[in-house]
Design a protein around this motif. Structure first.
Motif, PDB file in Angstrom:
ATOM      1  N   ASN A  42      -5.992   9.436 -16.874  1.00 16.84           N
ATOM      2  CA  ASN A  42      -5.483  10.576 -17.636  1.00 16.84           C
ATOM      3  C   ASN A  42      -4.607  10.095 -18.788  1.00 16.84           C
ATOM      4  O   ASN A  42      -3.758   9.222 -18.601  1.00 16.84           O
ATOM      5  CB  ASN A  42      -4.649  11.497 -16.739  1.00 16.84           C
ATOM      6  N   ASP A  50      -4.178  17.194 -20.878  1.00 22.88           N
ATOM      7  CA  ASP A  50      -4.626  15.808 -20.782  1.00 22.88           C
ATOM      8  C   ASP A  50      -6.042  15.658 -21.312  1.00 22.88           C
ATOM      9  O   ASP A  50      -6.828  16.611 -21.327  1.00 22.88           O
ATOM     10  CB  ASP A  50      -4.644  15.337 -19.321  1.00 22.88           C
ATOM     11  N   LEU A  51      -6.353  14.431 -21.713  1.00 25.57           N
ATOM     12  CA  LEU A  51      -7.730  13.988 -21.794  1.00 25.57           C
ATOM     13  C   LEU A  51      -7.971  13.112 -20.570  1.00 25.57           C
ATOM     14  O   LEU A  51      -7.176  12.202 -20.283  1.00 25.57           O
ATOM     15  CB  LEU A  51      -8.007  13.190 -23.061  1.00 25.57           C
ATOM     16  N   TYR A  70     -13.119  14.600 -20.571  1.00 20.16           N
ATOM     17  CA  TYR A  70     -12.957  16.055 -20.612  1.00 20.16           C
ATOM     18  C   TYR A  70     -11.482  16.384 -20.778  1.00 20.16           C
ATOM     19  O   TYR A  70     -10.610  15.530 -20.565  1.00 20.16           O
ATOM     20  CB  TYR A  70     -13.550  16.728 -19.371  1.00 20.16           C
ATOM     21  N   ASP A  71     -11.207  17.635 -21.178  1.00 16.94           N
ATOM     22  CA  ASP A  71      -9.820  18.008 -21.453  1.00 16.94           C
ATOM     23  C   ASP A  71      -9.310  19.020 -20.443  1.00 16.94           C
ATOM     24  O   ASP A  71     -10.082  19.734 -19.795  1.00 16.94           O
ATOM     25  CB  ASP A  71      -9.698  18.604 -22.862  1.00 16.94           C
ATOM     26  N   THR A  72      -7.973  19.042 -20.319  1.00 17.25           N
ATOM     27  CA  THR A  72      -7.302  20.067 -19.516  1.00 17.25           C
ATOM     28  C   THR A  72      -6.342  20.862 -20.396  1.00 17.25           C
ATOM     29  O   THR A  72      -5.328  21.372 -19.916  1.00 17.25           O
ATOM     30  CB  THR A  72      -6.525  19.440 -18.339  1.00 17.25           C
ATOM     31  N   PHE A  73      -6.637  20.957 -21.686  1.00 15.23           N
ATOM     32  CA  PHE A  73      -5.759  21.668 -22.609  1.00 15.23           C
ATOM     33  C   PHE A  73      -5.647  23.142 -22.225  1.00 15.23           C
ATOM     34  O   PHE A  73      -6.590  23.726 -21.671  1.00 15.23           O
ATOM     35  CB  PHE A  73      -6.269  21.541 -24.046  1.00 15.23           C
ATOM     36  N   HIS A  78     -13.196  24.660 -23.424  1.00 14.85           N
ATOM     37  CA  HIS A  78     -13.153  23.274 -22.964  1.00 14.85           C
ATOM     38  C   HIS A  78     -14.529  22.644 -23.179  1.00 14.85           C
ATOM     39  O   HIS A  78     -15.543  23.339 -23.190  1.00 14.85           O
ATOM     40  CB  HIS A  78     -12.791  23.193 -21.481  1.00 14.85           C
TER      41      HIS A  78
END
Length: 313
Positions: A42, A50-51, A70-73, A78
């Motif tokens: 992460n 995070d990316l 993948y992102d958790t923005f 997404h």
């Protein structure tokens, strides 16, 4: 030629058998020391998310290497990127953009687990959750077992009704929406938990003898979708990456259960190194955590199939 695929190129479930075979090949490679699959990494962007990177591949004949990010923005939108190289020639084989490959790959991991852990006579499946991953998990189950019936339960009635209608049409099996967890799982030979719930949605008393359970949702000590009495009842507990279970910020949900040492690698079951299900009435549990490199292998198999079709046309 570098191939680029998008979500619309991966619509439907026709690619699931190919994905299951690709994942099983990675698991066999892992058992033989021919897979590269470190825990995910992460990179945080404070205040945003995070990316998350998973990097891996396989060695041996036609080795491949690659990554998924993948992102958790904190956003409604997404996406993901999967990139695959030939580790032998250094050629970039292709890119996959979008979220669909991730769901197919996670479904395929679940399909391999069901193939090797559920009773061969399993005919009824239950799915808890009605999202994207619930769909690919059921598609994978139907690819490895001759299902007669699937039941789905989620808290939103409209969502579970839509799931049942769509999956019955797409898979060609009877799929019914249940009005409760107990109705969904009571007679099920295979139970797939694909929720985002931080508290248990199903317990051992809901399940019959001989059931196989897969959990792909929360599995940490602070948040887990399965009641711990299911862990206590399970005769076989497997995961696709023990290394990943030890890399979470919060301890894995088996911590303190007395079952930590019972957790075995699915790869060792696939390779015949450790036993899986021994009798029809045993309970098996699969904890899916996302073995790195499986998404690379699935994407590579898709690229190879496209090239074969192109060459034959």
């Amino acid at each position: 030629m570098t191939i680029i695929l998008h979500d619309e190129d991966l619509a439907g479930y026709a690619s699931m058998p190919l994905a299951i075979d690709a994942v099983e090949a990675v698991l066999l490679a892992k058992a033989r020391g021919k897979a590269v699959s470190p825990p995910r990494h992460n990179v945080s962007f404070p205040g945003h998310g995070d990316l998350v990177f998973t990097i891996g591949g396989t060695l041996g004949e036609q080795p491949v290497a690659g990554f998924r990010v993948y992102d958790t923005f904190d956003s409604d939108e997404h996406s993901q990127i999967v990139a695959v190289w030939s580790a032998e020639t250094g050629r970039l084989k292709g890119l996959v953009l979008g979220q669909r490959l991730g769901a197919i790959r996670t479904g395929a991991i679940g399909g391999v687990a069901i193939r090797h852990l559920s009773a061969p006579t399993a005919r009824i499946a239950a799915v808890l959750g009605s999202g994207r991953h619930a769909r690919t998990q059921l598609a994978a189950a139907a690819a490895v077992r001759s299902l007669d019936l699937a039941l789905v339960y989620s808290r939103n009635e409209a969502n579970r009704m839509a799931f049942a209608q769509e999956m019955q049409r797409d898979l060609g099996i009877e799929v019914r929406a249940a009005v409760s967890v107990s109705e969904a799982v009571g007679d099920a030979d295979i139970v797939i938990c694909a929720t985002s719930s931080p508290i248990p949605v199903v317990s051992a008393s809901d399940l019959k003898a001989g059931v196989h359970v897969t959990t792909i949702g929360p599995k940490t000590a602070k948040a887990h979708e399965l009641a711990l009495d299911i862990v206590g009842r399970a005769n076989v507990i497997a995961t696709d990456s023990r290394e990943q279970t030890g890399a979470y910020a919060s301890p894995f949900f088996l911590h303190g259960s007395g079952k930590e040492q019972s957790l075995v690698e699915l790869s060792d079951i696939v390779a015949g190194r450790v036993p899986g299900r021994q009798t029809a009435d045993e309970v098996s549990l699969f904890c899916s955590v996302g073995l790195a490199g499986t998404e690379v292998a699935v994407a590579s198999a898709l690229f190879d199939r496209l090239l074969e079709k192109s060459a034959g046309s």
